[in-house]
Scaffold this motif. Structure first.
Motif, PDB file in Angstrom:
ATOM      1  N   UNK A 155       0.817  -1.218   0.000  1.00  0.00           N
ATOM      2  CA  UNK A 155       0.000   0.000   0.000  1.00  0.00           C
ATOM      3  C   UNK A 155       0.850   1.266   0.000  1.00  0.00           C
ATOM      4  N   UNK A 156       2.014   1.196   0.620  1.00  0.00           N
ATOM      5  CA  UNK A 156       2.900   2.359   0.610  1.00  0.00           C
ATOM      6  C   UNK A 156       3.318   2.668  -0.827  1.00  0.00           C
ATOM      7  N   UNK A 157       3.489   1.625  -1.603  1.00  0.00           N
ATOM      8  CA  UNK A 157       4.009   1.767  -2.958  1.00  0.00           C
ATOM      9  C   UNK A 157       2.895   2.022  -3.976  1.00  0.00           C
ATOM     10  N   UNK A 158       1.777   1.330  -3.817  1.00  0.00           N
ATOM     11  CA  UNK A 158       0.730   1.372  -4.838  1.00  0.00           C
ATOM     12  C   UNK A 158      -0.525   2.140  -4.443  1.00  0.00           C
ATOM     13  N   UNK A 159      -0.498   2.777  -3.254  1.00  0.00           N
ATOM     14  CA  UNK A 159      -1.670   3.537  -2.851  1.00  0.00           C
ATOM     15  C   UNK A 159      -2.687   2.685  -2.125  1.00  0.00           C
ATOM     16  N   UNK A 160      -3.760   3.340  -1.718  1.00  0.00           N
ATOM     17  CA  UNK A 160      -4.658   2.693  -0.768  1.00  0.00           C
ATOM     18  C   UNK A 160      -6.000   2.259  -1.341  1.00  0.00           C
ATOM     19  N   UNK A 161      -6.019   1.944  -2.608  1.00  0.00           N
ATOM     20  CA  UNK A 161      -7.288   1.484  -3.168  1.00  0.00           C
ATOM     21  C   UNK A 161      -7.678   0.138  -2.571  1.00  0.00           C
ATOM     22  N   UNK A 162      -8.969  -0.141  -2.546  1.00  0.00           N
ATOM     23  CA  UNK A 162      -9.404  -1.443  -2.036  1.00  0.00           C
ATOM     24  C   UNK A 162      -8.896  -2.538  -2.965  1.00  0.00           C
ATOM     25  N   UNK A 163      -8.322  -3.539  -2.411  1.00  0.00           N
ATOM     26  CA  UNK A 163      -7.688  -4.583  -3.208  1.00  0.00           C
ATOM     27  C   UNK A 163      -7.710  -5.921  -2.487  1.00  0.00           C
ATOM     28  N   UNK A 164      -7.782  -6.992  -3.256  1.00  0.00           N
ATOM     29  CA  UNK A 164      -7.599  -8.318  -2.684  1.00  0.00           C
ATOM     30  C   UNK A 164      -6.229  -8.812  -3.115  1.00  0.00           C
ATOM     31  N   UNK A 165      -5.395  -9.128  -2.142  1.00  0.00           N
ATOM     32  CA  UNK A 165      -4.022  -9.529  -2.439  1.00  0.00           C
ATOM     33  C   UNK A 165      -3.795 -10.996  -2.093  1.00  0.00           C
ATOM     34  N   UNK A 166      -2.997 -11.629  -2.890  1.00  0.00           N
ATOM     35  CA  UNK A 166      -2.520 -12.954  -2.513  1.00  0.00           C
ATOM     36  C   UNK A 166      -1.023 -12.778  -2.265  1.00  0.00           C
ATOM     37  N   UNK A 167      -0.635 -12.871  -1.011  1.00  0.00           N
ATOM     38  CA  UNK A 167       0.788 -12.696  -0.685  1.00  0.00           C
ATOM     39  C   UNK A 167       1.477 -14.059  -0.750  1.00  0.00           C
ATOM     40  N   UNK A 168       2.451 -14.136  -1.637  1.00  0.00           N
ATOM     41  CA  UNK A 168       3.203 -15.359  -1.856  1.00  0.00           C
ATOM     42  C   UNK A 168       4.589 -15.148  -1.257  1.00  0.00           C
ATOM     43  N   UNK A 169       4.812 -15.687  -0.077  1.00  0.00           N
ATOM     44  CA  UNK A 169       6.081 -15.444   0.629  1.00  0.00           C
ATOM     45  C   UNK A 169       6.911 -16.717   0.620  1.00  0.00           C
ATOM     46  N   UNK A 170       7.902 -16.719  -0.256  1.00  0.00           N
ATOM     47  CA  UNK A 170       8.727 -17.907  -0.460  1.00  0.00           C
ATOM     48  C   UNK A 170      10.123 -17.601   0.095  1.00  0.00           C
ATOM     49  N   UNK A 171      10.399 -18.100   1.296  1.00  0.00           N
ATOM     50  CA  UNK A 171      11.661 -17.763   1.964  1.00  0.00           C
ATOM     51  C   UNK A 171      12.671 -18.888   1.872  1.00  0.00           C
ATOM     52  N   UNK A 172      13.504 -18.998   2.928  1.00  0.00           N
ATOM     53  CA  UNK A 172      14.538 -20.010   2.915  1.00  0.00           C
ATOM     54  C   UNK A 172      14.008 -21.365   3.349  1.00  0.00           C
TER      55      UNK A 172
END
Ligand code: ADP
Ligand code: MG
Length: 596
Positions: A155-172
């Motif tokens: 949201x800091x980067x793309x603004x605060x519009x209403x959005x549905x996000x799928x966060x794909x967090x692929x770590x170690x």
């Protein structure tokens, strides 16, 4: 007092803070922002955490531990230097290093931190994270979920519009999927799914196996050292594919040189079994969220393994849409934590956000099983993925004739038989003396956003029993014990990397100077050395503070090419600070000259 955000990762940890309307990462070592979540024991010296520890992984595998976050909340013990340590204590060492680096960089005391944890972390894992922070001397009021942090960064980067996000967090070591809805000032995790044994390490393992297969080697026949070298080679080669089309892997083992060519195409094939698992997780999370691929507005790639071109390609093919990459994928969660640190300090520039949560596991009570009286089964009260806060009330009846009381055992987990779930606590309540099935109690579960579960039972006579199951923190005595232990075992202050850096700066300056200037530098260095090796906390702190201040001043002087610093005029607070320093520690002064 500064508040920082910390991404306490399985493989790497980072720190971030909010300043001048934006988030900044805290350098950990030189230009690097990532601090490897690795702890090492140096024979006869003590413990160290971070890059220096990671470097020792190959040469001293017995004395070095990594990936302990995977076992957070369990009883697992790691043996180092003849003693056993829990994942909580090891995490405390990492947090302490981050705190120290942050204080060194920001030149102020850090007392509070916002720490991110995987959304699926259960109560025990969360409370152990809080305890680790406590041991490291950090106040943590709120842990935030990694995907919520990623959503904040988005949201800091793309603004605060209403959005549905799928966060794909692929770590170690882990893959975490989160279905997140952002609307107005609310970030709500709708569902989570993941595999805590699926990450970059598994890719390295698969590449290593491929290397062995292609060269007719049996990995278990390699020496421990060669195995470690091969793992490192696999990781480096995999990462190199970000910049190059192909990489030749080369390892000398058992008296011969083995080679394999790695390129995107081959890596894609090697990763196929892992991709199969990822696909299953997508099915799982969409089902849990009651959604479809088309319901996702954006796919946000997070975590170091998301840097892999093959992973991006796989996701693009799987979902038929272009994933969003927010700069360096392994820094996104830390940035979100930094934003939240800003929110906690009530910085005007950022809007207060409400981060809602889901209950990552099912909570329920054990009930009688007609088929097998010895094995109670779970009756869910709050299902996994329920948005928090949540509350549920249900009536339970007796199984025995004229039974006097009912014992309510509270469990967390997904298993049918409660023996396989985690017992959180229990309470007992009297019931009316009646034939089986006729006496009853109402049980109410209330689970709030801070992970506090309130269970209340009420019988037909209107009597109540209740229990509060909260994330636990350490008692005063426990904390004192741990703090003392930590001081004993960590590397002495003089050997801490940042202090070494500071001393190197002074010695270098000494070398470059002459005459009066040189004498002053010698005296400064002597004072710092005495303080750092005094073995007294206050003096060590003073020496660090003073050293940093002098270093800044000398640096400024150097930058401006000015000699003023030595005329006793320019420097702000130079004289006073020096006096304070001497007052606080009598032994300083005369003695110090001997050190150089
Ligand atoms: P965690 O969240 O588990 O602490 P990170 O998000 O920092 O971990 O990811 C670490 C993983 O990312 C490691 O397995 C590492 O090999 C992998 N990684 C880092 N950089 C790259 C890269 N350029 N290409 C592929 N993998 C990478
Ligand atoms: Mg991570």
């Amino acid at each position: 007092m500064a508040v920082i955000g910390i991404d306490l990762g399985t493989t790497n940890s980072l720190g971030a803070y909010w300043k001048d309307g934006t988030v900044h990462l805290i350098p950990m070592e030189g230009e690097r922002f990532l601090l490897p979540s690795v702890v090492g024991y140096v024979e006869g010296e003590g413990f160290l955490a971070g890059a220096a520890a990671k470097e020792r992984l190959i040469l001293y595998p017995e004395d070095t531990v990594a990936s302990f976050k995977r076992f957070m909340g369990t009883e697992k013990e790691y043996h180092l230097g003849g003693k056993a340590y829990s994942p909580m204590e090891l995490s405390a060492m990492v947090l302490e290093q981050i705190k120290r680096n942050a204080e060194f960089f920001l030149k102020e005391e850090i007392e509070e931190a916002v720490i991110t944890v995987p959304a699926y972390f259960n109560d025990k894992q969360r409370s152990d994270t809080k305890k680790a922070a406590q041991i490291a001397g950090l106040k943590v009021d709120r842990l935030i979920n990694e995907p919520s942090a990623a959503a904040l960064a988005y949201r800091m980067e793309y603004g605060e519009e209403d959005r549905t996000l799928l966060v794909f967090d692929f770590g170690g070591g882990t893959l975490d999927l989160s279905y997140v809805e952002c609307f107005d000032n609310v970030i709500e995790i709708i569902a989570v799914a993941g595999d805590n044994h699926l990450g970059g390490d598994d890719i390295d393992q698969a590449v290593s196996e491929y290397f062995c297969r292609e060269n007719g080697l049996k990995s278990e026949e390699l020496t421990k050292e060669d195995q470690a070298k091969l793992r490192k080679l696999s990781e480096v080669s995999k990462c190199a594919l970000a910049e190059r089309e192909e990489v030749t892997m080369e390892l000398e083992t058992g008296g011969r040189v083995c080679r394999v060519l790695l390129n995107e195409e081959r890596l894609f094939e090697i990763c196929m079994p892992l991709f199969g698992k990822i696909k299953q997780l997508f099915v799982h999370i969409l089902e849990d969220a009651g959604s479809k691929v088309s319901g996702i507005d954006e796919l946000i790639m997070v975590g170091g393994s998301s840097k892999l071109g093959v992973v991006k390609r796989f996701l693009r093919e799987l979902l038929g849409k272009e994933p969003i990459v927010l700069g360096e994928t392994d820094r996104v969660v830390a940035c979100g934590a930094g934003v939240y640190a800003g929110i906690r300090q009530r910085r005007e520039e950022i809007r207060d956000m409400l981060l809602t949560d889901v209950c990552p596991f099912t909570l329920g009570i054990g009930v009688n099983n007609r088929a097998n009286r010895d094995k109670n089964i779970l009756s869910p009260m709050i299902e996994r993925n329920t948005t928090l806060p949540a509350s549920h009330r249900e009536r339970f009846v007796t199984v025995g004739d004229y039974q006097k009381e009912i014992r309510i055992q509270i469990y967390q987990g997904e298993e049918y038989y409660v023996d396989d779930d985690v017992l959180l606590g229990e309470l007992t309540i009297e019931v009316a003396l009646k034939p089986a099935g006729q006496a009853w109690v109402d049980v109410q579960f209330t689970y709030d956003i801070n992970g506090i579960l309130h269970v209340m039972a009420e019988n037909e006579m209107g009597e109540r029993r209740q229990i509060l199951l909260a994330n636990q923190t350490l008692s005063e005595a426990e904390l004192e014990w741990y703090t003392r232990e930590m001081e004993k075992i960590m590397l002495p202050p003089i050997q801490q990397p940042e202090n070494q850096k500071m001393l190197a700066f002074f010695l270098d300056y000494y070398e470059k100077s002459t005459g009066h200037k040189r004498e002053r530098i010698a005296s400064m260095t002597g004072r710092i050395l005495t303080g750092l090796s005094s073995g007294r906390k206050k003096e060590v702190k003073n020496a660090e503070k003073l050293g940093k201040m002098w270093m800044t001043q000398l640096q400024q002087a150097m930058d401006m090419q000015e000699e003023l610093l030595f005329d006793g005029e320019l420097k702000v607070g130079f004289g006073e600070e020096l006096d304070d320093f001497e007052e606080e520690s009598d032994e300083f002064g005369e003695e110090s000259e001997e050190f150089i």
